[in-house]
Design a protein around this motif. Sequence first.
Motif, short mmCIF file in Angstrom:
data_model
loop_
_atom_site.label_atom_id
_atom_site.label_comp_id
_atom_site.label_asym_id
_atom_site.label_seq_id
_atom_site.Cartn_x
_atom_site.Cartn_y
_atom_site.Cartn_z
N ALA A 167 0.84 -1.21 0.00
CA ALA A 167 0.00 0.00 0.00
C ALA A 167 0.87 1.26 0.00
CB ALA A 167 -0.92 -0.01 1.21
N ARG A 168 2.04 1.18 0.62
CA ARG A 168 2.96 2.32 0.68
C ARG A 168 3.48 2.70 -0.70
NH1 ARG A 168 8.45 1.47 1.23
NH2 ARG A 168 9.56 3.42 1.23
N ASP A 169 3.74 1.70 -1.54
CA ASP A 169 4.31 1.95 -2.86
C ASP A 169 3.26 2.03 -3.95
OD1 ASP A 169 7.05 1.93 -2.04
OD2 ASP A 169 6.80 -0.22 -1.70
N LEU A 170 2.01 1.76 -3.62
CA LEU A 170 0.96 1.76 -4.63
C LEU A 170 0.66 3.17 -5.15
CD1 LEU A 170 -0.97 -0.08 -6.12
CD2 LEU A 170 -2.61 0.22 -4.27
N MET A 171 0.57 4.14 -4.25
CA MET A 171 0.25 5.51 -4.67
C MET A 171 1.32 6.14 -5.57
SD MET A 171 -2.75 6.24 -4.05
CE MET A 171 -2.71 7.97 -4.43
N PRO A 172 2.63 6.07 -5.18
CA PRO A 172 3.63 6.63 -6.10
C PRO A 172 3.61 5.96 -7.47
CG PRO A 172 4.63 6.19 -3.98
CD PRO A 172 3.25 5.64 -3.92
N PHE A 173 3.39 4.65 -7.48
CA PHE A 173 3.33 3.93 -8.75
C PHE A 173 2.17 4.44 -9.60
CE2 PHE A 173 1.46 0.41 -11.19
CZ PHE A 173 2.47 0.23 -12.10
N LYS A 174 0.99 4.56 -9.01
CA LYS A 174 -0.19 5.02 -9.77
C LYS A 174 0.00 6.45 -10.28
CE LYS A 174 -3.00 1.46 -9.19
NZ LYS A 174 -3.84 0.81 -10.13
N VAL A 175 0.58 7.32 -9.45
CA VAL A 175 0.79 8.71 -9.84
C VAL A 175 1.77 8.79 -11.02
CG1 VAL A 175 1.80 10.90 -9.08
CG2 VAL A 175 0.19 9.70 -7.61
N MET A 176 2.88 8.06 -10.92
CA MET A 176 3.87 8.12 -11.99
C MET A 176 3.38 7.41 -13.26
SD MET A 176 5.79 10.10 -10.55
CE MET A 176 6.76 10.40 -11.99
N LEU A 177 2.57 6.38 -13.09
CA LEU A 177 1.99 5.71 -14.26
C LEU A 177 1.05 6.66 -14.99
CD1 LEU A 177 2.18 2.83 -15.44
CD2 LEU A 177 0.09 2.30 -14.21
N HIS A 178 0.24 7.38 -14.23
CA HIS A 178 -0.67 8.35 -14.83
C HIS A 178 0.11 9.51 -15.46
CE1 HIS A 178 -4.43 10.39 -15.51
NE2 HIS A 178 -3.95 11.47 -14.92
N GLY A 179 1.18 9.95 -14.77
CA GLY A 179 2.01 11.03 -15.30
C GLY A 179 2.72 10.67 -16.59
N ALA A 180 3.04 9.40 -16.76
CA ALA A 180 3.70 8.94 -17.99
C ALA A 180 2.70 8.68 -19.10
CB ALA A 180 4.51 7.68 -17.70
N GLY A 181 1.40 8.85 -18.80
CA GLY A 181 0.37 8.65 -19.81
C GLY A 181 0.05 7.19 -20.08
N LEU A 182 0.38 6.32 -19.13
CA LEU A 182 0.16 4.89 -19.34
C LEU A 182 -1.08 4.36 -18.63
CD1 LEU A 182 3.86 3.75 -19.02
CD2 LEU A 182 2.52 4.00 -21.10
N HIS A 183 -1.62 5.11 -17.70
CA HIS A 183 -2.84 4.79 -16.95
C HIS A 183 -2.82 3.38 -16.39
CE1 HIS A 183 -4.19 8.69 -18.15
NE2 HIS A 183 -3.97 8.38 -19.42
N ALA A 184 -3.44 2.41 -17.00
CA ALA A 184 -3.51 1.06 -16.45
C ALA A 184 -2.76 0.06 -17.32
CB ALA A 184 -4.97 0.64 -16.28
N GLN A 185 -1.61 0.45 -17.83
CA GLN A 185 -0.83 -0.42 -18.71
C GLN A 185 0.14 -1.28 -17.90
OE1 GLN A 185 -1.21 -0.55 -22.06
NE2 GLN A 185 -2.85 0.96 -21.94
N VAL A 186 0.57 -2.36 -18.50
CA VAL A 186 1.56 -3.24 -17.89
C VAL A 186 2.94 -2.61 -18.07
CG1 VAL A 186 2.64 -5.52 -18.01
CG2 VAL A 186 0.18 -5.29 -18.37
N THR A 187 3.70 -2.53 -16.97
CA THR A 187 5.07 -2.03 -17.01
C THR A 187 5.99 -3.10 -16.44
OG1 THR A 187 4.83 -0.95 -14.85
CG2 THR A 187 4.37 0.39 -16.80
N SER A 188 7.29 -2.88 -16.55
CA SER A 188 8.25 -3.86 -16.04
C SER A 188 9.37 -3.16 -15.31
CB SER A 188 8.81 -4.71 -17.19
OG SER A 188 9.53 -3.89 -18.08
N CYS A 189 10.12 -3.93 -14.53
CA CYS A 189 11.28 -3.40 -13.81
C CYS A 189 12.20 -4.56 -13.48
CB CYS A 189 10.84 -2.66 -12.54
SG CYS A 189 10.07 -3.73 -11.33
N ASP A 190 13.40 -4.23 -13.03
CA ASP A 190 14.34 -5.26 -12.60
C ASP A 190 13.93 -5.74 -11.21
OD1 ASP A 190 15.97 -5.07 -14.88
OD2 ASP A 190 16.93 -3.27 -14.06
N ALA A 191 14.12 -7.02 -10.95
CA ALA A 191 13.74 -7.60 -9.66
C ALA A 191 14.83 -8.55 -9.19
CB ALA A 191 12.43 -8.36 -9.78
N TYR A 192 14.85 -8.77 -7.87
CA TYR A 192 15.79 -9.70 -7.26
C TYR A 192 15.02 -10.60 -6.31
CZ TYR A 192 19.40 -11.60 -4.27
OH TYR A 192 20.19 -12.46 -3.57
#
Length: 169
Positions: free
Chosen positions: A118-143
């Motif tokens: 829940a802590r990381d959900l809001m920044p993710f949604k804000v930046m996703l909306h800011g990038a114009g991707l709204h509800a699109q699938v994105t990716s990142c590096d994971a460990y």
Amino acid sequence: MSYGQILLFFFMCWLSYFAYWLLSRGPPNAPGRLSRPVEGSVRLEDLISKKHWARGETVKIADDGSYTANISRVAGNTFGENANRECIAFLVPEDGKASSDKAVSVVVDGLRIGQLSARDLMPFKVMLHGAGLHAQVTSCDAYIGGGGTAADGKKRHYAICLDVDWFEA
């Protein structure tokens, strides 16, 4: 009692304990896939990312323990070994909606391994909306690390971390 009988006794005790330990673990959990397909016909094995987030801060994944079997499959560690795998994780918004209260699933190799906290959900949604991707699938590096068996025979928890920079343009 002779020396051989004592060794046989200890071996039989160990064998019975090992059989009990194997049987007490129960059957393995079935893989937990998303309950509904994302946007109708998208399969988790065929995800295509609209954006790959740059490396930045470490973000922990919220896992209630229901995806341990999936994490174990993705980590690929054998019995007793610690996991040590770097991979690409897909961030899949649930229901394909940009609503801020909907969870975002973390998918690796077509298996859901958790969701954003829940802590990381809001920044993710804000930046996703800011990038114009709204509800699109994105990716990142994971460990994926941890797991395995401790010295006392207990299973250790997995540690799943995403390496993302939410504030990248």
